[in-house]
Design a protein around this motif. Structure first.
Motif, short mmCIF file in Angstrom:
data_model
loop_
_atom_site.label_atom_id
_atom_site.label_comp_id
_atom_site.label_asym_id
_atom_site.label_seq_id
_atom_site.Cartn_x
_atom_site.Cartn_y
_atom_site.Cartn_z
N ASP A 78 0.70 -1.12 0.05
CA ASP A 78 -0.18 0.77 -0.26
C ASP A 78 1.13 1.39 0.39
O ASP A 78 0.33 2.41 0.14
CB ASP A 78 -0.63 -0.01 1.19
N ASN A 79 2.27 1.36 0.32
CA ASN A 79 2.85 2.50 0.54
C ASN A 79 3.67 2.63 -0.86
O ASN A 79 4.07 3.68 -1.13
CB ASN A 79 4.05 1.93 1.77
N ALA A 80 3.85 1.19 -1.60
CA ALA A 80 4.33 1.43 -2.66
C ALA A 80 2.73 1.51 -4.30
O ALA A 80 2.45 3.34 -4.22
CB ALA A 80 5.20 0.55 -2.99
N TYR A 81 2.82 0.98 -4.74
CA TYR A 81 1.39 1.04 -5.92
C TYR A 81 0.32 0.42 -5.10
O TYR A 81 -0.27 0.47 -6.14
CB TYR A 81 1.90 0.15 -7.38
N GLY A 82 0.52 -0.48 -4.70
CA GLY A 82 -0.74 -0.65 -3.58
C GLY A 82 -1.76 -1.28 -4.23
O GLY A 82 -3.19 -1.23 -4.85
N LEU A 83 -1.36 -2.51 -5.31
CA LEU A 83 -2.57 -3.07 -6.43
C LEU A 83 -3.31 -4.22 -6.08
O LEU A 83 -2.47 -4.67 -4.75
CB LEU A 83 -1.34 -3.49 -7.33
N SER A 84 -3.78 -4.03 -6.07
CA SER A 84 -4.75 -5.95 -5.39
C SER A 84 -4.77 -7.52 -6.14
O SER A 84 -4.09 -6.96 -7.14
CB SER A 84 -6.76 -5.91 -5.51
N LYS A 85 -4.59 -8.35 -5.46
CA LYS A 85 -3.72 -9.11 -5.81
C LYS A 85 -5.07 -9.94 -6.87
O LYS A 85 -3.98 -10.54 -7.71
CB LYS A 85 -3.62 -10.49 -4.85
N ARG A 86 -5.94 -9.71 -7.49
CA ARG A 86 -6.47 -9.68 -8.64
C ARG A 86 -6.10 -8.50 -9.77
O ARG A 86 -6.20 -8.90 -10.80
CB ARG A 86 -8.10 -9.59 -8.30
N ARG A 87 -5.35 -7.92 -9.27
CA ARG A 87 -5.36 -6.65 -10.61
C ARG A 87 -3.63 -6.59 -11.35
O ARG A 87 -3.55 -5.99 -11.34
CB ARG A 87 -5.28 -5.58 -10.43
N VAL A 88 -2.84 -8.06 -10.69
CA VAL A 88 -1.72 -8.69 -10.81
C VAL A 88 -1.65 -10.11 -11.13
O VAL A 88 -1.77 -10.89 -10.78
CB VAL A 88 -0.65 -8.67 -9.74
N THR A 89 -1.23 -9.65 -12.55
CA THR A 89 -1.00 -11.22 -12.75
C THR A 89 0.04 -12.13 -13.04
O THR A 89 0.59 -11.44 -13.62
CB THR A 89 -2.43 -11.71 -14.27
N LEU A 90 0.50 -13.26 -13.06
CA LEU A 90 1.69 -14.05 -13.13
C LEU A 90 1.34 -14.64 -14.31
O LEU A 90 0.57 -15.83 -13.98
CB LEU A 90 2.40 -14.32 -12.35
N SER A 91 1.91 -14.99 -15.49
CA SER A 91 2.04 -15.59 -16.59
C SER A 91 3.33 -16.89 -16.56
O SER A 91 3.98 -16.24 -17.23
CB SER A 91 1.65 -15.21 -17.84
N THR A 92 2.36 -18.35 -16.80
CA THR A 92 3.68 -19.48 -16.38
C THR A 92 3.33 -20.14 -17.52
O THR A 92 2.53 -20.70 -17.63
CB THR A 92 4.15 -19.82 -15.28
N SER A 93 4.55 -20.74 -18.13
CA SER A 93 4.90 -21.49 -18.83
C SER A 93 4.31 -23.14 -18.04
O SER A 93 4.06 -24.28 -18.90
CB SER A 93 5.28 -22.24 -20.59
N GLY A 94 4.63 -22.93 -17.04
CA GLY A 94 4.00 -24.21 -15.76
C GLY A 94 5.42 -24.85 -15.12
O GLY A 94 5.60 -26.18 -15.20
N LEU A 95 6.23 -24.30 -14.60
CA LEU A 95 6.98 -24.50 -13.46
C LEU A 95 6.78 -25.14 -12.45
O LEU A 95 6.61 -24.32 -11.89
CB LEU A 95 8.63 -23.83 -13.50
#
Ligand code: SAH
Length: 377
Positions: free
Chosen positions: A189-206
């Motif tokens: 919250d003291n930096a960008y304060g994005l909710s965890k739903r608004r950050v998406t990690l995309s992976t090929s599946g490690l």
């Protein structure tokens, strides 16, 4: 003793807790880290002297031992549809790409996590470049800082970037520590304060790294599936030979089930004509994903020079989508954005003006930086 430029600490990518520990080592109070994080990430201030609520002695120490250094913007291009693409030059001369995709209710930044990629997915142009190196946390977070500093803030919002997707160059789970540190700053919250739903990690599946991720954060997850069976996925996404579909889906279930997470996995499925776009394959996919709470993101293939694949017809895409829809899956066909600036999925080729030549000579550095749409809340 003053630090040389080479051993100065770049504070840009340090999570608050690490900064606090560093400050304590210097005999300063840990809470100063919160003030510093706010200056850098909320107010966009990089000059220690302007950080007026920080004591003069700490400011002097920071000026001596630390720095806040961003990647350099080598190229910025805006599309008619509002998409903006940047080529960023890193301190060692490497370049990465970042794309901003505005929509009515959000502004999504598609960021890179590595220079190149080691995974060799056959339809992806970054793979052709091979792997160069991991990005540091400051090079990852610097993409957000720069985008926010360059973009106008829409009315009613505090910043332009409301969503972040790790869908640029690289495999984020192969750069675990730096990616997690950058995510910490995105959510702070003291930096960008994005909710965890608004950050998406995309992976090929490690798979092992995905399990580790579930232990330290619960940001939204997108998984590049691209095939309904191992025989085909082995060919398209070679890491599947190490972590086959069953193991990957089990890890997805663990990721969403652990703790208090209720969000679904988004499965990305690039549609390649005649390869994975047939109705029989849609049915196989439906059977495969029946018990996995998920959304499906269909991405019509974007071709790049030398690619052996072809984008299916719109009819084939709609048929595939309808089958999934009818089976009850939330299915999104990703729109192509930023076509006029080569910012669409799989099309982006890094172009940096070579300053040693007259005018602007474009050199190809890497390819592929896919803007992702509709993958997070
Ligand atoms: N390594 C991570 C993040 C990189 S983004 C991952 O694999 O998820 C990778 C995404 O880009 C993949 O989901 C793939 O669907 C997409 N992609 C790569 N090349 C593409 C292309 N030529 N056309 C459309 N999508 C592409």
């Amino acid at each position: 003793m003053s630090a040389t430029p080479a051993n100065r600490l770049n504070l840009l990518g340090m999570r608050r807790q690490r900064l606090a520990e560093q400050f304590e080592q210097w005999g300063e109070r840990g809470f100063r880290a919160t003030q510093l994080v706010k200056w850098i990430h909320q107010r966009g201030v990089l000059d220690f002297d302007s950080m007026t609520d920080i004591s003069k002695s700490l400011r002097a120490r920071l000026a001596e031992r630390a720095e806040i250094v961003l990647p350099e913007i080598a190229l910025e291009r805006s599309s008619d549809d509002g998409t903006v693409k940047w080529v960023l030059r890193l301190a060692d001369g490497n370049a990465i790409e970042t794309v901003f995709i505005p929509e009515d209710d959000r502004g999504t930044l598609c960021i890179s996590s590595q220079v190149g990629c080691a995974l060799d997915c056959t339809f992806c142009s970054t793979a052709q470049q091979g792997f160069n190196r991991n990005l540091t946390a400051h090079e990852i977070i610097g993409q957000i800082w720069l985008a926010n500093s360059r973009l106008p803030v829409p009315e009613g919002r505090s910043r332009a970037v409301t969503n972040v997707v790790f869908m640029g160059m690289g495999e984020p789970l192969a750069n675990f520590d730096a990616v997690v540190e950058a995510i910490d700053l995105m959510l702070d919250d003291n930096a960008y304060g994005l909710s965890k739903r608004r950050v998406t990690l995309s992976t090929s599946g490690l798979v092992p790294a995905l399990d580790r991720l579930g232990q330290v954060t619960d940001v939204a997850l997108a998984v590049s599936l691209h095939a309904p069976n191992d025989a085909l996925r082995d060919r398209l996404v070679p890491i599947n030979r190490k972590y086959p579909i069953r193991e990957l889906l089990d890890a997805c279930r663990r990721y969403t089930r652990d703790g208090a997470r209720h969000h679904r996995v988004t499965f990305e499925y690039v549609l390649l004509a005649g390869i994975n776009d047939q109705p029989a394959q849609a049915r196989e996919l439906i059977a495969l994903l029946r018990d996995v709470p998920c959304k499906i993101n269909l991405i019509p293939f974007n071709s790049f020079p030398g690619s052996p694949f072809v984008r299916p017809s719109m009819d084939a895409v709609r048929t595939f989508e309808r089958l999934l829809d009818d089976a009850g899956f939330v299915t999104i066909v990703r729109r192509t954005r930023g076509d006029d600036i080569d910012a669409a999925c799989g099309q982006l080729v890094g172009q940096v003006a070579d300053r040693s030549s007259r005018g602007v000579r474009m050199i190809r550095l890497h390819a592929e930086l896919p803007p992702r749409l509709g993958v997070s809340a």
